[in-house]
Design a protein around this motif. Structure first.
Motif, short mmCIF file in Angstrom:
data_model
loop_
_atom_site.label_atom_id
_atom_site.label_comp_id
_atom_site.label_asym_id
_atom_site.label_seq_id
_atom_site.Cartn_x
_atom_site.Cartn_y
_atom_site.Cartn_z
N GLN A 1 3.93 5.67 -5.56
CA GLN A 1 3.98 5.62 -7.01
C GLN A 1 2.93 6.53 -7.66
OE1 GLN A 1 6.28 3.89 -8.70
NE2 GLN A 1 5.50 4.66 -10.62
N PHE A 2 1.74 6.57 -7.08
CA PHE A 2 0.63 7.23 -7.77
C PHE A 2 0.15 8.54 -7.15
CE2 PHE A 2 0.16 2.70 -8.90
CZ PHE A 2 0.34 2.84 -10.27
N VAL A 3 0.58 8.86 -5.94
CA VAL A 3 0.14 10.11 -5.31
C VAL A 3 1.34 11.06 -5.27
CG1 VAL A 3 -0.77 11.16 -3.22
CG2 VAL A 3 -1.59 8.91 -3.93
N ALA B 1 0.83 -1.21 0.00
CA ALA B 1 0.00 0.00 0.00
C ALA B 1 0.87 1.26 0.00
CB ALA B 1 -0.93 0.00 1.20
N GLY B 2 1.93 1.26 0.81
CA GLY B 2 2.84 2.41 0.84
C GLY B 2 3.52 2.62 -0.49
#
Length: 133
Positions: free
Chosen positions: A58-60, A52-53
């Motif tokens: 990667q995306f935020v 999750a981290g």
């Protein structure tokens, strides 16, 4: 808000499904010390946190990234957190999220102590030392 909600739901599901507390220090410690049959859920829980981290990183977009020069400071901080976790018989997630949710007096005392220490540290760093946030 979404992150807090997900942490609360995850802690609740872990407690309801297998009767375990989502205290990260206890989960990490149990990977090495728990009986073989009690390790799989711990490894899965930790893997889920890391995945999750990694997805969030990667995306935020984030305005701040860890600088390589700060790595030694992070290692010292990690050691101190581990020491405090052992001293306090649990970590912030175990006491703050799970312990308070179960109305544990010991967790209430722990949360008051580590919040007071956090406030004092922030005051010293910002106003005495003069470091920027």
């Amino acid at each position: 808000i979404l992150g807090g909600l997900l942490i609360g739901v995850g802690a609740t599901l872990l407690l309801w499904s297998i009767g375990r507390i989502a205290g990260i220090s206890g989960i990490v410690n149990g990977v090495a010390t728990a009986p073989r049959g009690d390790r799989a859920w711990r490894i899965a829980f930790l893997a889920g946190m890391m995945i999750a981290g990694a997805l969030v990183m990667q995306f935020v977009p984030s305005p701040s990234r860890i600088q390589t020069g700060a790595m030694s400071l992070l290692l010292v901080a990690g050691f101190l957190v581990g020491f405090g976790t052992r001293l306090g018989n649990g970590c912030t997630s175990g006491h703050g999220v799970c312990g308070l949710g179960r109305f544990s007096r010991r967790s209430l005392v722990a949360v008051v102590v580590f919040m007071a220490c956090a406030m004092a540290t922030t005051f010293v760093v910002r106003h005495v030392i003069g470091a920027a946030p």
